[in-house]
Motif scaffolding. Structure first.
Motif, PDB file in Angstrom:
ATOM      1  N   GLY A 160       3.959  15.118   1.559  1.00  0.00           N
ATOM      2  CA  GLY A 160       2.683  15.321   0.878  1.00  0.00           C
ATOM      3  C   GLY A 160       1.519  14.832   1.709  1.00  0.00           C
ATOM      4  N   GLU A 161       0.335  15.044   1.183  1.00  0.00           N
ATOM      5  CA  GLU A 161      -0.879  14.556   1.838  1.00  0.00           C
ATOM      6  C   GLU A 161      -1.116  13.108   1.420  1.00  0.00           C
ATOM      7  OE1 GLU A 161      -4.223  17.149   1.265  1.00  0.00           O
ATOM      8  OE2 GLU A 161      -3.013  18.950   1.583  1.00  0.00           O
ATOM      9  N   ILE A 162      -1.684  12.327   2.306  1.00  0.00           N
ATOM     10  CA  ILE A 162      -1.915  10.909   2.035  1.00  0.00           C
ATOM     11  C   ILE A 162      -2.919  10.750   0.901  1.00  0.00           C
ATOM     12  CG2 ILE A 162      -3.784  10.647   3.719  1.00  0.00           C
ATOM     13  CD1 ILE A 162      -2.566   7.904   4.421  1.00  0.00           C
ATOM     14  N   HIS A 163      -2.732   9.734   0.086  1.00  0.00           N
ATOM     15  CA  HIS A 163      -3.623   9.488  -1.050  1.00  0.00           C
ATOM     16  C   HIS A 163      -5.031   9.188  -0.532  1.00  0.00           C
ATOM     17  CE1 HIS A 163      -5.208   7.868  -4.775  1.00  0.00           C
ATOM     18  NE2 HIS A 163      -4.079   8.224  -5.401  1.00  0.00           N
ATOM     19  N   PRO A 164      -6.075   9.782  -1.117  1.00  0.00           N
ATOM     20  CA  PRO A 164      -7.439   9.568  -0.615  1.00  0.00           C
ATOM     21  C   PRO A 164      -7.857   8.108  -0.551  1.00  0.00           C
ATOM     22  CG  PRO A 164      -7.379  11.379  -2.186  1.00  0.00           C
ATOM     23  CD  PRO A 164      -6.029  10.754  -2.217  1.00  0.00           C
ATOM     24  N   SER A 165      -7.499   7.306  -1.555  1.00  0.00           N
ATOM     25  CA  SER A 165      -7.887   5.898  -1.535  1.00  0.00           C
ATOM     26  C   SER A 165      -7.176   5.144  -0.416  1.00  0.00           C
ATOM     27  CB  SER A 165      -7.581   5.245  -2.882  1.00  0.00           C
ATOM     28  OG  SER A 165      -6.189   5.300  -3.156  1.00  0.00           O
ATOM     29  N   LEU A 166      -5.916   5.483  -0.154  1.00  0.00           N
ATOM     30  CA  LEU A 166      -5.178   4.865   0.926  1.00  0.00           C
ATOM     31  C   LEU A 166      -5.755   5.280   2.278  1.00  0.00           C
ATOM     32  CD1 LEU A 166      -2.835   3.167   1.963  1.00  0.00           C
ATOM     33  CD2 LEU A 166      -1.348   5.160   1.709  1.00  0.00           C
ATOM     34  N   ALA A 167      -6.119   6.556   2.395  1.00  0.00           N
ATOM     35  CA  ALA A 167      -6.725   7.042   3.635  1.00  0.00           C
ATOM     36  C   ALA A 167      -8.025   6.305   3.925  1.00  0.00           C
ATOM     37  CB  ALA A 167      -6.960   8.544   3.547  1.00  0.00           C
ATOM     38  N   ALA A 168      -8.827   6.068   2.873  1.00  0.00           N
ATOM     39  CA  ALA A 168     -10.091   5.364   3.059  1.00  0.00           C
ATOM     40  C   ALA A 168      -9.847   3.911   3.461  1.00  0.00           C
ATOM     41  CB  ALA A 168     -10.910   5.433   1.778  1.00  0.00           C
ATOM     42  N   GLU A 169      -8.855   3.265   2.855  1.00  0.00           N
ATOM     43  CA  GLU A 169      -8.596   1.863   3.155  1.00  0.00           C
ATOM     44  C   GLU A 169      -8.055   1.677   4.562  1.00  0.00           C
ATOM     45  OE1 GLU A 169      -6.361  -1.996   1.166  1.00  0.00           O
ATOM     46  OE2 GLU A 169      -6.598  -0.127   0.048  1.00  0.00           O
ATOM     47  N   LEU A 170      -7.249   2.615   5.022  1.00  0.00           N
ATOM     48  CA  LEU A 170      -6.668   2.509   6.352  1.00  0.00           C
ATOM     49  C   LEU A 170      -7.571   3.089   7.431  1.00  0.00           C
ATOM     50  CD1 LEU A 170      -2.961   3.463   5.558  1.00  0.00           C
ATOM     51  CD2 LEU A 170      -3.897   1.181   5.928  1.00  0.00           C
ATOM     52  N   GLY A 171      -8.651   3.747   7.027  1.00  0.00           N
ATOM     53  CA  GLY A 171      -9.575   4.304   8.002  1.00  0.00           C
ATOM     54  C   GLY A 171      -9.004   5.484   8.749  1.00  0.00           C
TER      55      GLY A 171
ATOM     56  N   LEU B 211       0.827  -1.207   0.000  1.00  0.00           N
ATOM     57  CA  LEU B 211       0.000   0.000   0.000  1.00  0.00           C
ATOM     58  C   LEU B 211       0.863   1.259   0.000  1.00  0.00           C
ATOM     59  CD1 LEU B 211      -2.852  -0.902   2.529  1.00  0.00           C
ATOM     60  CD2 LEU B 211      -3.027  -0.714   0.051  1.00  0.00           C
ATOM     61  N   PHE B 212       2.020   1.185   0.628  1.00  0.00           N
ATOM     62  CA  PHE B 212       2.895   2.357   0.710  1.00  0.00           C
ATOM     63  C   PHE B 212       3.976   2.345  -0.361  1.00  0.00           C
ATOM     64  CE2 PHE B 212       0.826   2.629   4.762  1.00  0.00           C
ATOM     65  CZ  PHE B 212       0.771   3.984   5.031  1.00  0.00           C
ATOM     66  N   GLY B 213       3.761   1.551  -1.419  1.00  0.00           N
ATOM     67  CA  GLY B 213       4.607   1.655  -2.596  1.00  0.00           C
ATOM     68  C   GLY B 213       5.751   0.688  -2.695  1.00  0.00           C
ATOM     69  N   ALA B 214       5.842  -0.296  -1.804  1.00  0.00           N
ATOM     70  CA  ALA B 214       6.946  -1.259  -1.873  1.00  0.00           C
ATOM     71  C   ALA B 214       6.549  -2.422  -2.769  1.00  0.00           C
ATOM     72  CB  ALA B 214       7.291  -1.772  -0.478  1.00  0.00           C
ATOM     73  N   ALA B 215       7.235  -2.585  -3.874  1.00  0.00           N
ATOM     74  CA  ALA B 215       6.960  -3.712  -4.771  1.00  0.00           C
ATOM     75  C   ALA B 215       7.332  -5.014  -4.077  1.00  0.00           C
ATOM     76  CB  ALA B 215       7.749  -3.558  -6.063  1.00  0.00           C
ATOM     77  N   GLU B 216       6.622  -6.080  -4.442  1.00  0.00           N
ATOM     78  CA  GLU B 216       6.856  -7.361  -3.775  1.00  0.00           C
ATOM     79  C   GLU B 216       8.283  -7.844  -3.976  1.00  0.00           C
ATOM     80  OE1 GLU B 216       4.577 -11.649  -3.282  1.00  0.00           O
ATOM     81  OE2 GLU B 216       3.665 -10.004  -4.394  1.00  0.00           O
TER      82      GLU B 216
ATOM     83  N   ALA C  24      -1.206   6.771  14.461  1.00  0.00           N
ATOM     84  CA  ALA C  24      -2.142   7.893  14.335  1.00  0.00           C
ATOM     85  C   ALA C  24      -3.589   7.397  14.331  1.00  0.00           C
ATOM     86  CB  ALA C  24      -1.845   8.668  13.051  1.00  0.00           C
ATOM     87  N   ARG C  25      -3.851   6.313  13.597  1.00  0.00           N
ATOM     88  CA  ARG C  25      -5.218   5.783  13.545  1.00  0.00           C
ATOM     89  C   ARG C  25      -5.686   5.317  14.928  1.00  0.00           C
ATOM     90  NH1 ARG C  25      -5.698   0.679   9.906  1.00  0.00           N
ATOM     91  NH2 ARG C  25      -4.516  -0.135  11.656  1.00  0.00           N
ATOM     92  N   GLU C  26      -4.799   4.629  15.668  1.00  0.00           N
ATOM     93  CA  GLU C  26      -5.184   4.152  16.998  1.00  0.00           C
ATOM     94  C   GLU C  26      -5.488   5.323  17.928  1.00  0.00           C
ATOM     95  OE1 GLU C  26      -5.692   0.971  17.892  1.00  0.00           O
ATOM     96  OE2 GLU C  26      -5.375   0.539  15.774  1.00  0.00           O
ATOM     97  N   ASN C  27      -4.728   6.400  17.813  1.00  0.00           N
ATOM     98  CA  ASN C  27      -4.981   7.564  18.658  1.00  0.00           C
ATOM     99  C   ASN C  27      -6.254   8.296  18.238  1.00  0.00           C
ATOM    100  OD1 ASN C  27      -2.632   8.399  20.703  1.00  0.00           O
ATOM    101  ND2 ASN C  27      -1.733   7.298  18.994  1.00  0.00           N
ATOM    102  N   LEU C  28      -6.508   8.378  16.937  1.00  0.00           N
ATOM    103  CA  LEU C  28      -7.745   8.992  16.473  1.00  0.00           C
ATOM    104  C   LEU C  28      -8.961   8.212  16.958  1.00  0.00           C
ATOM    105  CD1 LEU C  28      -6.655   9.864  12.836  1.00  0.00           C
ATOM    106  CD2 LEU C  28      -7.244  11.521  14.617  1.00  0.00           C
TER     107      LEU C  28
END
Length: 793
Positions: A662-673, A524-529, A558-562
């Motif tokens: 930069g700002e997090i990608h919207p699709s990634l933000a949605a997937e990670l909640g 998800l953060f851009g690391a190829a397999e 950050a998500r756990e704290n939110l």
């Protein structure tokens, strides 16, 4: 591991004070993390048989019970439990009794019906955390029996943190050996477990690879009582040690595992084929449905128990559903084996499992205790569920069974390492109390460790055993003296403290996250397999690869704290990240941060403004400004798979890209909640932060302000504009600030107008209007030549 004092007391011939026992075990290297009391405050409780039940006339969920409490005259108790039944034997709290929570029981009237006490659940007795209905006692319990003694209320449960090298202490007998050796009390061990053989039935067992399984013991038991129940004394000991009672035969297997340290497995005999079972390595594409419902792939290096249909158990880890014991089981086959630690280690974690059996087998169990465990389990099963036992099957490949070689312990070496001289007789006694074979040879000892002690291999291991039992407090403290020349050093030699202090001063908090992440998160953060560094023995499936960025850990924090109502976050981490390119492996030290929420803390005087990428850029510029070459850093518009297109940039130092923001990608933000967040990360060049700050004198002469409006193509970055301006006349131009950007009808469709405020100042004289105009002409020429700029009045 949890162990209850009442169980341990049956193995050690001495009174055990809980506080002293906890201190003693901790000093022996078996750290006691907590000591809890079971049903400490319960009192006045008796066993009671329900003679008759009837519905409460005024409440649908209440039952009126006539109860025999051993007093000769039945009493009436109103009960709200759903599992109360006629003939059942439960714990009754009579008027004047006290429950574990301190509640005093009194006679009362419930919905018009008199109630002379209370029937108790395990929770009310302090035995469990969940309301599971009434706690039912054994059928042969006499009404009026003291329930506190029957249930061993007031028992102490010790929670031990046992180090991986002490596999022998994952059992009651292992802890008892330690206590006996340290205190000198006798060890009440039994070795005479022998069950009466009543039938000739056996299961054919084939061990295909004796190296993996050098010993396999088993036994058939038939005609078990299907209505048998686990005795309360056994189920309570299991519960206190963290194991939930399931079925009488399974419970006996777990009980023996906790008592003797030998994991066991029980098969439903009627589900095994006549051809028997085989211990072998798994074959290609084999799968097994485990007891917990999961279906796992049995890799080729996994050891399995198989029949003609395929694997029926993962050896040393977990059994399968196809041969599981159920409520209708009446015939069983007991398994007790020694599996080599090397063939078990890591397999459970690879399959996403963590079982009591794998925990013991991968550390090493006693290779001589399999038959004893079968005999002990048979004894208990026959006592609990009846049945008829067959002969013991005991397959031994002695050439592959681990043995202990003799090790020489030199008295001179022991004295040198301990720093004191221990009496010879005391050392010999310590070693023998630890169940070691000891031969004295002059001033030395020849020692053979017991079969269960896989951690004793060299002379230093035995010295540690002597030190533990001799007592660290008895070893005198001797202060050594040595001349040391201390060289001067900087307080912050690599600059990391400066980076941390700067971020903390700007409102950030530091976090530390794992260097291992899940492969899916890495992608998800851009690391190829192909670039991921997989661990050969991961802790879990969610920690299977090394991180290539610090962002996954930061975003998770950050998500756990939110989720815990922390609406404004500014977090950073400094740590290593890892990458791979072909066969090359690289580790870099990086710093990363995340900001979420409002620009400023909530207040009445300023409207709430959401953070954006420019707030983050200011933080990064503050960090990079601490380096020795801040002028070499620039931000270029670029695309990163984890960042929002158009709101991201690469961080470059000279010709090298060192990071991203930069700002997090919207699709990634949605997937990670996670809501909109801004991220940065760059590699730390330690040398850049070692440079000492350079002093620049403040000019004593006044500054001159000039503004200039530059029209350039829209693709020209503002940073590039400022770079040209500051480089055109560096001796005079002290600062340049963009205060307006205009696009509209007064400029071309492909152009923009950028207004720049310039501060001109000299350190040796006051600038004149002629000096200022000459500088402005110099700037216009540089902008025209390098950026094709034109100028507005």
């Amino acid at each position: 591991m949890k162990i209850c004092q009442s169980w341990l007391r049956g193995w050690v011939g001495a009174e055990l004070d809980p506080a002293e026992l906890a201190e003693q075990l901790t000093m022996l290297g078996l750290e006691v993390e907590s000591v809890t009391v079971v049903g400490e405050r319960s009192d006045g409780l008796v066993a009671a048989r329900v003679i008759e039940t009837r519905r409460h006339p005024n409440a649908d969920r209440l039952t009126v019970c006539d109860v025999d409490v051993g007093s000769g005259q039945p009493i009436r108790i109103v009960c709200g439990a759903s599992n109360v039944r006629q003939g059942g034997i439960y714990v009754a709290a009579l008027p004047g009794a006290r429950l574990a929570n301190g509640r005093l029981i009194e006679a009362s009237t419930i919905r018009g019906q008199a109630s002379g006490g209370m029937l108790c659940s395990a929770t009310e007795l302090g035995l469990g955390d969940l309301h599971e209905g009434l706690l039912e006692l054994d059928r042969d319990t006499s009404p009026g029996t003291d329930a506190r003694a029957l249930l061993e209320l007031g028992d102490f449960v010790l929670d031990l943190n046992i180090t991986p090298n002490r596999a022998d202490c994952f059992s009651v007998i292992g802890i008892a050996r330690e206590v006996s050796a340290a205190s000198g009390a006798s060890l009440l061990s039994r070795t005479d477990y022998r069950a009466a053989v009543a039938i000739d039935d056996q299961v054919a067992v084939t061990v295909s690879n004796p190296v993996d399984c050098p010993r396999f013991s088993g036994r058939v038991i038939r005609s078990l009582a299907r209505d048998a129940r686990t005795p309360v004394w056994m189920s309570e000991r299991l519960r206190r040690c963290g194991i939930r009672p399931i079925h009488p035969v399974v419970d006996v297997g777990n009980y023996v595992m906790l008592e003797l340290g030998q994991p066991m497995h029980v098969y439903d005999l009627d589900r095994l084929p006549p051809s028997g079972i085989q211990v072998r390595r798994s074959r290609k594409e084999e799968q097994i449905a485990l007891l917990d419902g999961r279906i796992v792939d049995a890799d080729s290096d996994m050891l399995v128990i198989a029949d003609t249909s395929g694997p029926i158990a993962l050896a040393g880890i977990m059994g399968g559903q196809s041969t599981a014991v159920t409520a209708t089981t009446s015939n069983v086959f007991l398994e007790s084996a020694f599996f080599a630690p090397a063939v078990i280690a890591g397999r459970a974690r690879r399959a996403g499992l963590h079982t009591d059996a794998s925990q013991r087998f991968e550390r090493g169990v006693d290779p001589t205790g399999q038959a004893r465990a079968i005999e002990r389990a048979t004894e208990l099963i026959l006592a609990v569920a009846g049945g008829q036992a067959g002969p013991l099957t005991d397959i031994v490949h002695s050439e592959h069974v681990p043995t202990r070689t003799q090790v020489r312990l030199r008295r001179s070496r022991l004295t040198r390492v301990l720093g004191t001289e221990a009496p010879v007789a005391e050392v010999t006694g310590i070693l023998r109390r630890l169940d070691m074979r000891v031969d004295e040879q002059g001033t030395d000892w020849l020692i053979s460790a017991p079969a269960a002690r896989f951690d004793l291999e060299c002379e230093e291991d035995f010295i540690e055993e002597v030190a533990r039992m001799f007592g660290y407090e008895r070893i005198p403290e001797t202060a050594g003296r040595h001349e040391v020349h201390l060289a001067s050093t900087r307080e912050d030699p690599d600059g990391l403290a400066t980076l941390r202090a700067t971020l903390v001063a700007r409102g950030f908090q530091e976090v530390v996250t794992y260097s291992f992440i899940a492969p899916a998160i890495a992608r998800l953060f851009g690391a190829a397999e192909s670039e991921q560094l997989a661990l050969s023995n991961p802790i879990s499936a969610d920690m299977a690869v090394m991180r290539q960025s610090l962002w996954p850990g930061l975003v998770t924090v950050a998500r756990e704290n939110l989720n815990r109502q922390q609406s404004r976050l500014r977090l950073f981490e400094i740590g290593p990240r890892f990458s791979a390119a072909g066969s090359a492996r690289m580790e870099e030290l990086a710093i990363a941060g995340v900001i979420v929420g409002q620009r400023l803390p909530e207040q009445w005087g300023t409207p709430a403004l959401a953070l954006d990428v420019f707030d983050l850029k200011a933080e990064v510029e503050a960090l990079l400004g601490l380096s020795g070459e801040p002028s070499q850093v620039r931000f270029d518009t670029a695309v990163h798979p984890a960042l929002h297109p158009g709101r991201s940039a690469s961080i470059r130092c000279g010709d090298h890209r060192v990071g991203w923001l930069g700002e997090i990608h919207p699709s990634l933000a949605a997937e990670l909640g996670i809501p909109n967040a801004a991220l940065f990360e760059f590699v730390i060049d330690r040398h850049a932060y070692k440079r000492r700050p350079r002093y620049d004198a403040i000019s004593r002469f006044p500054a001159v302000r000039r503004d200039i409006a530059v029209v350039v193509p829209r693709e020209v970055q503002t940073a590039r504009l400022l770079e040209v301006v500051l480089g055109a006349a560096p001796a005079v131009v002290r600062d340049a600030t963009v205060f307006d950007i205009y696009t509209g009808p007064q400029v071309g469709e492909t152009e923009k107008s950028v207004a720049i405020g310039l501060i001109l100042q000299d350190t040796s004289r006051t600038l004149t209007d002629h000096d200022a105009e000459s500088t402005m002409q110099q700037l216009r020429l540089a902008l025209t030549q390098e950026l094709r700029a034109r100028f507005r009045e």
